[in-house]
Design a protein around this motif. Structure first.
Motif, mmCIF file in Angstrom:
data_model
loop_
_atom_site.group_PDB
_atom_site.id
_atom_site.type_symbol
_atom_site.label_atom_id
_atom_site.label_comp_id
_atom_site.label_asym_id
_atom_site.label_seq_id
_atom_site.Cartn_x
_atom_site.Cartn_y
_atom_site.Cartn_z
ATOM 1 N N ALA A 1 0.854 -1.193 0.000
ATOM 2 C CA ALA A 1 0.000 0.000 0.000
ATOM 3 C C ALA A 1 0.888 1.241 0.000
ATOM 4 C CB ALA A 1 -0.908 0.015 1.227
ATOM 5 N N ILE A 2 0.404 2.309 -0.668
ATOM 6 C CA ILE A 2 1.115 3.592 -0.695
ATOM 7 C C ILE A 2 0.172 4.674 -0.191
ATOM 8 C CG2 ILE A 2 2.375 5.242 -2.117
ATOM 9 C CD1 ILE A 2 2.873 3.063 -4.140
ATOM 10 N N GLU A 3 0.698 5.543 0.660
ATOM 11 C CA GLU A 3 -0.134 6.642 1.153
ATOM 12 C C GLU A 3 0.639 7.948 1.147
ATOM 13 O OE1 GLU A 3 -1.019 6.780 5.406
ATOM 14 O OE2 GLU A 3 0.262 5.003 5.653
ATOM 15 N N ASN A 4 -0.093 9.029 0.955
ATOM 16 C CA ASN A 4 0.487 10.360 0.982
ATOM 17 C C ASN A 4 0.502 10.867 2.421
ATOM 18 O OD1 ASN A 4 1.282 13.016 0.388
ATOM 19 N ND2 ASN A 4 -0.863 13.651 0.193
ATOM 20 N N LEU A 5 1.689 11.213 2.926
ATOM 21 C CA LEU A 5 1.802 11.722 4.287
ATOM 22 C C LEU A 5 1.711 13.244 4.326
ATOM 23 C CD1 LEU A 5 4.637 9.441 5.749
ATOM 24 C CD2 LEU A 5 2.158 9.124 5.867
ATOM 25 N N SER A 6 2.299 13.905 3.328
ATOM 26 C CA SER A 6 2.255 15.363 3.307
ATOM 27 C C SER A 6 2.588 15.874 1.917
ATOM 28 C CB SER A 6 3.235 15.956 4.322
ATOM 29 O OG SER A 6 4.563 15.640 3.960
ATOM 30 N N TYR A 7 2.124 17.097 1.623
ATOM 31 C CA TYR A 7 2.491 17.772 0.366
ATOM 32 C C TYR A 7 2.462 19.275 0.631
ATOM 33 C CZ TYR A 7 3.199 18.227 -4.639
ATOM 34 O OH TYR A 7 3.762 18.476 -5.878
ATOM 35 N N ASP A 8 3.635 19.898 0.604
ATOM 36 C CA ASP A 8 3.763 21.323 0.872
ATOM 37 C C ASP A 8 4.159 22.013 -0.430
ATOM 38 O OD1 ASP A 8 4.085 23.818 1.919
ATOM 39 O OD2 ASP A 8 5.932 23.356 3.028
ATOM 40 N N ILE A 56 18.099 0.367 1.046
ATOM 41 C CA ILE A 56 16.997 1.316 0.896
ATOM 42 C C ILE A 56 17.508 2.749 1.056
ATOM 43 C CG2 ILE A 56 14.810 2.111 1.875
ATOM 44 C CD1 ILE A 56 14.570 -0.524 0.386
ATOM 45 N N LYS A 57 18.362 2.950 2.041
ATOM 46 C CA LYS A 57 18.907 4.279 2.302
ATOM 47 C C LYS A 57 19.723 4.784 1.122
ATOM 48 C CE LYS A 57 21.599 6.776 5.808
ATOM 49 N NZ LYS A 57 22.415 6.636 7.037
ATOM 50 N N GLY A 58 20.330 3.880 0.361
ATOM 51 C CA GLY A 58 21.171 4.275 -0.773
ATOM 52 C C GLY A 58 20.416 4.475 -2.076
ATOM 53 N N LEU A 59 19.098 4.263 -2.066
ATOM 54 C CA LEU A 59 18.315 4.447 -3.289
ATOM 55 C C LEU A 59 18.060 5.929 -3.555
ATOM 56 C CD1 LEU A 59 15.577 1.661 -2.981
ATOM 57 C CD2 LEU A 59 17.541 1.685 -4.520
ATOM 58 N N GLN A 110 6.005 13.905 1.170
ATOM 59 C CA GLN A 110 6.458 12.680 1.814
ATOM 60 C C GLN A 110 5.373 11.617 1.662
ATOM 61 O OE1 GLN A 110 6.972 12.201 6.263
ATOM 62 N NE2 GLN A 110 9.148 12.280 5.670
ATOM 63 N N SER A 111 5.795 10.416 1.291
ATOM 64 C CA SER A 111 4.859 9.308 1.144
ATOM 65 C C SER A 111 5.387 8.085 1.874
ATOM 66 C CB SER A 111 4.624 8.981 -0.339
ATOM 67 O OG SER A 111 5.844 8.703 -0.990
ATOM 68 N N ARG A 112 4.529 7.095 2.028
ATOM 69 C CA ARG A 112 4.883 5.891 2.796
ATOM 70 C C ARG A 112 4.510 4.650 1.996
ATOM 71 N NH1 ARG A 112 1.316 3.220 6.807
ATOM 72 N NH2 ARG A 112 2.550 1.827 8.140
ATOM 73 N N ILE A 113 5.455 3.736 1.890
ATOM 74 C CA ILE A 113 5.217 2.440 1.259
ATOM 75 C C ILE A 113 5.170 1.396 2.362
ATOM 76 C CG2 ILE A 113 6.087 0.740 -0.397
ATOM 77 C CD1 ILE A 113 7.610 3.032 -1.764
ATOM 78 N N HIS A 114 4.088 0.639 2.423
ATOM 79 C CA HIS A 114 3.875 -0.277 3.536
ATOM 80 C C HIS A 114 3.473 -1.656 3.013
ATOM 81 C CE1 HIS A 114 2.699 -1.889 7.365
ATOM 82 N NE2 HIS A 114 1.431 -1.979 7.030
ATOM 83 N N VAL A 115 4.112 -2.706 3.521
ATOM 84 C CA VAL A 115 3.754 -4.082 3.161
ATOM 85 C C VAL A 115 2.514 -4.472 3.956
ATOM 86 C CG1 VAL A 115 4.495 -6.491 3.110
ATOM 87 C CG2 VAL A 115 6.159 -4.669 2.673
ATOM 88 N N VAL A 116 1.408 -4.759 3.240
ATOM 89 C CA VAL A 116 0.152 -5.091 3.916
ATOM 90 C C VAL A 116 -0.142 -6.591 3.907
ATOM 91 C CG1 VAL A 116 -0.885 -2.840 3.502
ATOM 92 C CG2 VAL A 116 -1.132 -4.634 1.772
ATOM 93 N N ILE A 118 8.592 1.901 4.341
ATOM 94 C CA ILE A 118 9.606 2.756 3.722
ATOM 95 C C ILE A 118 9.026 4.159 3.572
ATOM 96 C CG2 ILE A 118 11.032 3.151 1.677
ATOM 97 C CD1 ILE A 118 10.908 0.139 1.139
ATOM 98 N N ILE A 119 9.743 5.151 4.059
ATOM 99 C CA ILE A 119 9.347 6.544 3.915
ATOM 100 C C ILE A 119 10.105 7.134 2.721
ATOM 101 C CG2 ILE A 119 9.286 8.827 4.974
ATOM 102 C CD1 ILE A 119 7.420 6.807 6.255
#
Length: 433
Positions: free
Chosen positions: A45-52, A113-116, A61-67, A84-85
């Motif tokens: 699942a992907i969700e939008n956390l914020s958009y400025d 992940i940090k190096g992507l 900022q978005s979030r990728i989550h294994v459901v 993953i943020i």
């Protein structure tokens, strides 16, 4: 008055240029949010956390989550992140929107992940360029060490793509090195994997050309004392649709697949100049686009089995060809070459319920050419060939032996005129090894 109009035009142009970043920023925000909202997947699942949104730039900022519960539990047990943020830095140009996305996990669990880093640029025409890069990463954690894994290394890699508004895309990727080493020094190494694809998807079927190559694959099993090495691997696949004017139900797909290998070294011997050329021709496209998703289903219900049979029946009713155009290699300094051509003519009704009729309808030929030198240097092969020659299943042609057969009416016809049931072709094909 004319001068006033000129100044007004200039002022309007300046205002347009000055305000346009607001418009592109708003467009970018809409694309970002709509894309996340429309994403549908049972595993992730992907969700939008914020958009400025700002004038010339925005941050999001978005979030990728294994459901998926099973996958999530496995990842957590192995010490890998399930969340993953993604941090997005977005720039608004006059004619494009660009972004740089970086990735993070809880307590930075994964160096990979940090190096992507993902860089994108979207033109207002609808074309988007993407570049995903990674840094050198060793995936070994405590769980893998407990299982005897000393090293699991993936070198810095890149994937770039261009996606058009109509769905056409080109993709290029490069993976310089992957290395797995165990505590006992057994190892698996893949060097310089490169590939590219150009085309588009229609449903689950790729239409276009794809290629993947690899310089070397090395597998050393210390305990089993086995050494295997593959050099110069290359695979190309071309899928094409042939459209029938005013009869879309008769459109057909041809899939050409060719694999070449420069050299394979094993403890049993060396193989060089290997070629495997396989094509599927005149496959009914309507049947295929129904059949492929069913074959990818993880859970097969009675209803899906029925749909699968109906799709296959349509495919068989329209007819198709399966051709092993070339299966060849240099073995022990001698050439081996084989070919199998099979045609299922149109007109076979309810093939899934009438396997006998399907077999009776098949037409084709099979052939194997093998050097006498190779036969003479291989005792087991020499015994088999002597038996084939005595029964006139094989013939001598110069420096080679030839085994050939024709297929028709559910039977195999050998060069001496002898016929046998088609299922015995399986025994005949064992000699292709």
């Amino acid at each position: 008055m004319n001068e006033l109009k000129k100044y007004a035009a200039i002022g309007g142009a300046i205002a347009l240029v000055a305000c346009w970043p607001f418009a592109t920023g708003k467009i970018g925000e809409a694309i970002f949010k709509d894309g996340i909202a429309s994403y549908d997947n049972s595993v992730i699942a992907i969700e939008n956390l914020s958009y400025d949104r700002g004038y010339l730039s925005s941050t999001a900022q978005s979030r990728i989550h294994v459901v998926d519960p099973g996958l999530s539990a496995e990842l957590e047990h192995a010490g890998y992140p399930t969340d993953i943020i993604v941090n997005h830095e977005i720039s608004h140009g006059l004619l494009s929107i660009s972004s740089v996305s970086t990735f993070e996990t809880e307590a930075n669990k994964s160096d990979f992940i940090k190096g992507l880093k993902l860089t994108t640029e979207s033109q207002l025409t609808g074309t988007t360029d993407l570049l995903l890069s990674s840094q050198d990463a060793n995936f070994v954690n405590d769980d893998l060490r407990a299982q005897g894994v000393e090293k699991l290394f993936v070198a810095a890699s890149e994937v770039s793509a261009t996606v058009q508004k109509d769905g056409q895309f080109s993709l290029v990727y490069n993976l310089p090195k992957t290395e797995l080493r165990l505590d006992n020094q057994s190892e698996f190494i893949v060097d310089n994997v490169k590939g590219q694809s150009v085309g588009h998807y229609v449903g689950d079927i790729f239409i276009g050309e794809a290629n993947i190559g690899m310089d070397k694959l090395l597998l050393n099993d210390v305990e089993g004392q086995n050494h295997n090495e593959v050099k110069g691997f290359n695979y190309t696949s071309i899928n094409q649709i042939k459209e029938v004017k005013d009869k879309p139900e008769d459109n057909v797909l041809t899939s050409s697949n060719k694999l070449t290998i420069n050299e394979v070294v094993t403890d049993s011997g060396t193989l060089e100049n290997g070629v495997f050329d396989l094509s599927f021709e005149e496959l009914n496209y309507d049947a295929l686009i129904k059949l492929v998703p069913l074959l990818q289903e993880q859970e097969i219900t009675p209803e899906k089995v029925q749909q699968l049979m109906l799709s296959f029946d349509l495919l068989a009713a329209k007819g198709f060809k399966v051709n092993l155009n070339e299966f060849s290699a240099d073995v022990l300094g001698s050439k081996v070459n084989s070919q199998i051509l099979l045609t299922l003519p149109a007109g076979t009704a309810r093939a899934s319920q009438n396997a006998n009729k399907l077999v009776q309808t098949l037409q084709g030929s099979s052939e194997l050419v093998i050097a006498k030198k190779l036969v003479d240097e291989t005792p087991e092969l020499r015994m088999q060939m002597d038996e084939l020659l005595v029964n006139e299943f094989a013939t001598e042609e110069g420096d080679n032996y030839r085994l050939s057969a024709k297929i028709a009416n559910g039977q195999i016809e050998l060069p001496n005129g002898q016929k046998m049931p088609l299922f015995m072709l399986l025994g005949f094909l064992t000699y292709l090894r």
